[in-house]
Design a protein around this motif. Structure first.
Motif, PDB file in Angstrom:
ATOM      1  N   VAL A 121       2.986  -3.324  -0.447  1.00 45.40           N
ATOM      2  CA  VAL A 121       1.814  -2.620  -0.970  1.00 45.40           C
ATOM      3  C   VAL A 121       1.833  -1.194  -0.427  1.00 45.40           C
ATOM      4  N   GLY A 122       1.890  -0.224  -1.351  1.00 41.95           N
ATOM      5  CA  GLY A 122       1.885   1.187  -0.964  1.00 41.95           C
ATOM      6  C   GLY A 122       0.515   1.799  -1.183  1.00 41.95           C
ATOM      7  N   GLU A 123       0.517   3.111  -1.264  1.00 41.09           N
ATOM      8  CA  GLU A 123      -0.754   3.851  -1.296  1.00 41.09           C
ATOM      9  C   GLU A 123      -1.213   4.129  -2.727  1.00 41.09           C
ATOM     10  N   ALA A 124      -0.483   4.976  -3.409  1.00 41.78           N
ATOM     11  CA  ALA A 124      -0.879   5.384  -4.759  1.00 41.78           C
ATOM     12  C   ALA A 124       0.329   5.989  -5.459  1.00 41.78           C
ATOM     13  N   PRO A 125       0.343   5.964  -6.783  1.00 42.24           N
ATOM     14  CA  PRO A 125       1.479   6.566  -7.499  1.00 42.24           C
ATOM     15  C   PRO A 125       1.578   8.066  -7.223  1.00 42.24           C
ATOM     16  N   GLY A 126       2.806   8.553  -7.206  1.00 40.59           N
ATOM     17  CA  GLY A 126       3.046   9.994  -7.145  1.00 40.59           C
ATOM     18  C   GLY A 126       3.402  10.493  -8.543  1.00 40.59           C
ATOM     19  N   ALA A 127       3.959  11.708  -8.590  1.00 44.17           N
ATOM     20  CA  ALA A 127       4.251  12.329  -9.885  1.00 44.17           C
ATOM     21  C   ALA A 127       5.271  11.508 -10.690  1.00 44.17           C
ATOM     22  N   ASP A 128       6.326  11.049 -10.014  1.00 42.29           N
ATOM     23  CA  ASP A 128       7.369  10.285 -10.734  1.00 42.29           C
ATOM     24  C   ASP A 128       6.819   8.969 -11.265  1.00 42.29           C
ATOM     25  N   GLU A 129       6.002   8.315 -10.430  1.00 44.10           N
ATOM     26  CA  GLU A 129       5.445   7.016 -10.822  1.00 44.10           C
ATOM     27  C   GLU A 129       4.464   7.196 -11.983  1.00 44.10           C
ATOM     28  N   ASP A 130       3.673   8.270 -11.915  1.00 43.22           N
ATOM     29  CA  ASP A 130       2.706   8.582 -12.978  1.00 43.22           C
ATOM     30  C   ASP A 130       3.446   8.810 -14.306  1.00 43.22           C
ATOM     31  N   THR A 134       5.897   3.093 -13.155  1.00 46.25           N
ATOM     32  CA  THR A 134       6.447   2.074 -12.241  1.00 46.25           C
ATOM     33  C   THR A 134       6.278   2.565 -10.804  1.00 46.25           C
ATOM     34  N   PRO A 135       5.827   1.672  -9.893  1.00 45.50           N
ATOM     35  CA  PRO A 135       5.651   2.130  -8.513  1.00 45.50           C
ATOM     36  C   PRO A 135       6.974   2.383  -7.801  1.00 45.50           C
ATOM     37  N   PHE A 136       6.916   3.320  -6.890  1.00 46.79           N
ATOM     38  CA  PHE A 136       8.040   3.618  -6.003  1.00 46.79           C
ATOM     39  C   PHE A 136       9.355   3.860  -6.759  1.00 46.79           C
ATOM     40  N   VAL A 137       9.330   4.898  -7.593  1.00 49.12           N
ATOM     41  CA  VAL A 137      10.562   5.285  -8.289  1.00 49.12           C
ATOM     42  C   VAL A 137      11.010   6.706  -7.940  1.00 49.12           C
ATOM     43  N   CYS A 162       3.482  -2.996  -5.391  1.00 53.17           N
ATOM     44  CA  CYS A 162       2.282  -2.422  -6.029  1.00 53.17           C
ATOM     45  C   CYS A 162       1.626  -1.454  -5.041  1.00 53.17           C
ATOM     46  N   ASN A 163       0.520  -0.890  -5.456  1.00 53.04           N
ATOM     47  CA  ASN A 163      -0.179   0.114  -4.653  1.00 53.04           C
ATOM     48  C   ASN A 163      -1.651  -0.218  -4.535  1.00 53.04           C
ATOM     49  N   VAL A 164      -2.295   0.418  -3.559  1.00 49.82           N
ATOM     50  CA  VAL A 164      -3.755   0.291  -3.438  1.00 49.82           C
ATOM     51  C   VAL A 164      -4.406   0.913  -4.677  1.00 49.82           C
ATOM     52  N   TYR A 236       5.683   1.963   8.486  1.00 48.16           N
ATOM     53  CA  TYR A 236       5.496   3.334   8.038  1.00 48.16           C
ATOM     54  C   TYR A 236       5.731   3.448   6.532  1.00 48.16           C
ATOM     55  N   HIS A 237       4.994   4.358   5.924  1.00 40.95           N
ATOM     56  CA  HIS A 237       5.204   4.622   4.500  1.00 40.95           C
ATOM     57  C   HIS A 237       6.557   5.328   4.333  1.00 40.95           C
ATOM     58  N   PRO A 238       7.310   4.972   3.286  1.00 37.48           N
ATOM     59  CA  PRO A 238       8.608   5.639   3.089  1.00 37.48           C
ATOM     60  C   PRO A 238       8.512   7.168   3.035  1.00 37.48           C
TER      61      PRO A 238
HETATM   62  N1  URA Z   1       3.985   6.348  -2.759  1.00 39.97           N
HETATM   63  C1  URA Z   1       3.230   5.234  -2.894  1.00 39.97           C
HETATM   64  O1  URA Z   1       2.446   4.893  -2.023  1.00 39.97           O
HETATM   65  N2  URA Z   1       3.374   4.517  -3.978  1.00 39.97           N
HETATM   66  C2  URA Z   1       4.216   4.817  -4.947  1.00 39.97           C
HETATM   67  O2  URA Z   1       4.297   4.088  -5.922  1.00 39.97           O
HETATM   68  C3  URA Z   1       5.005   5.975  -4.798  1.00 39.97           C
HETATM   69  C4  URA Z   1       4.877   6.719  -3.694  1.00 39.97           C
END
Ligand code: URA
Length: 268
Positions: A121-130, A134-137, A162-164, A236-238
């Motif tokens: 579980v991550g935080e939120a989508p960034g520009a690439d994910e938006d 897809t999360p974390f791309v 997934c993300n929060v 830690y978050h990537p």
């Molecule tokens: N960082 C996040 O927390 N989630 C993502 O999907 C991408 C970057």
């Protein structure tokens, strides 16, 4: 070995595989692509030449597998979690509960297996994910993929990601409390449906959400926490690891704890 003996051996192997992979709460079993290909290559019973069919070649040993790979065989009936998750994703895609719906390109629901034993579980989508949905791309996603595939030696498709938040905060700013509160039921639903055995919280927003503790990340990592009875390991978050490579050693220790908990082989 005649054809009957061959089938008896294969059936015994498949039964062992099924027993090892089934779980009281799971209705499917995980098969690596190699195992799926191997099973598909087994010739069906033949009424013609019963003795001369060559035995299928054993697969090359591949990475350890975890959760549902691209192929999942039903064990004791259909599982409706895939449909329930698809329905949740559809509701999320139409969500207008907070202002992020006005700036998003699209919602970002999840990636990976609905039957995963491990959820990130991550935080939120960034520009690439938006952009991709897809999360974390993006860059952080590539690092997470490396952690999964090169570190844990499992396929990314076998874990649930997934993300929060399901929508990108403009400019990648921190999620706001009201955005987290609006999105909260979606993450809870995802985790209730997937029922992972272990959750890995990536970064402080996921860690605080999942543990319910308002503590710095440094105090949340290093021991097992809990979300609704599911063990949670905080790391830690990537994105943080990209900025602070020296923290990778500690992150790897966190991942190894998760691997031990899931009884995955740890190499070297
Ligand atoms: N960082 C996040 O927390 N989630 C993502 O999907 C991408 C970057």
């Amino acid at each position: 070995m005649d054809r009957n003996e061959l089938y008896r051996d294969i059936i015994a192997d498949v039964r062992t595989l099924l027993k090892a992979r089934t779980h009281p709460r799971r209705r499917t079993i995980a098969l690596s692509p190699e195992a799926a290909a191997w099973l598909q290559a087994i010739p069906g019973p033949s009424t013609v030449d019963t003795a001369s069919a060559p035995a299928p070649a054993a697969p090359e040993p591949g990475p350890a597998t975890l959760g549902k790979a691209p192929t999942a065989a039903p064990v004791d009936g259909p599982d409706d979690r895939e449909a329930a998750l698809a329905e949740a994703a559809r509701r999320v895609s139409a969500c207008t509960k907070c202002a992020l719906c006005e700036t998003r390109t699209q919602t970002v629901f999840s990636d990976g297996s609905p039957w995963a034993r491990l959820a990130f579980v991550g935080e939120a989508p960034g520009a690439d994910e938006d952009r991709q949905g897809t999360p974390f791309v993006g860059r952080a996603g590539q690092l997470l993929t490396d952690i999964i595939t090169k570190g844990m030696r499992i396929h990314r498709s076998e874990v649930y990601i997934c993300n929060v938040l399901k929508c990108r905060p403009p400019g990648n700013r921190d999620p706001q409390p009201e955005e987290i509160a609006s999105c909260e039921p979606y993450l809870r639903e995802q985790l209730r449906l997937v029922q992972p055995e272990v959750i890995c919280a990536l970064g402080s927003f996921a860690a605080r959400f999942l543990t319910g503790l308002d503590l710095p990340l440094g105090r949340l990592r290093g021991s097992w926490r809990e979300y609704e009875g599911i063990p949670v390991r905080v790391t830690y978050h990537p994105s943080y690891l990209l900025r602070n490579p020296s923290a990778k050693k500690q992150a790897w220790e966190d991942i190894q704890e998760i691997m031990r908990r899931l009884q995955l082989p740890i190499q070297g």
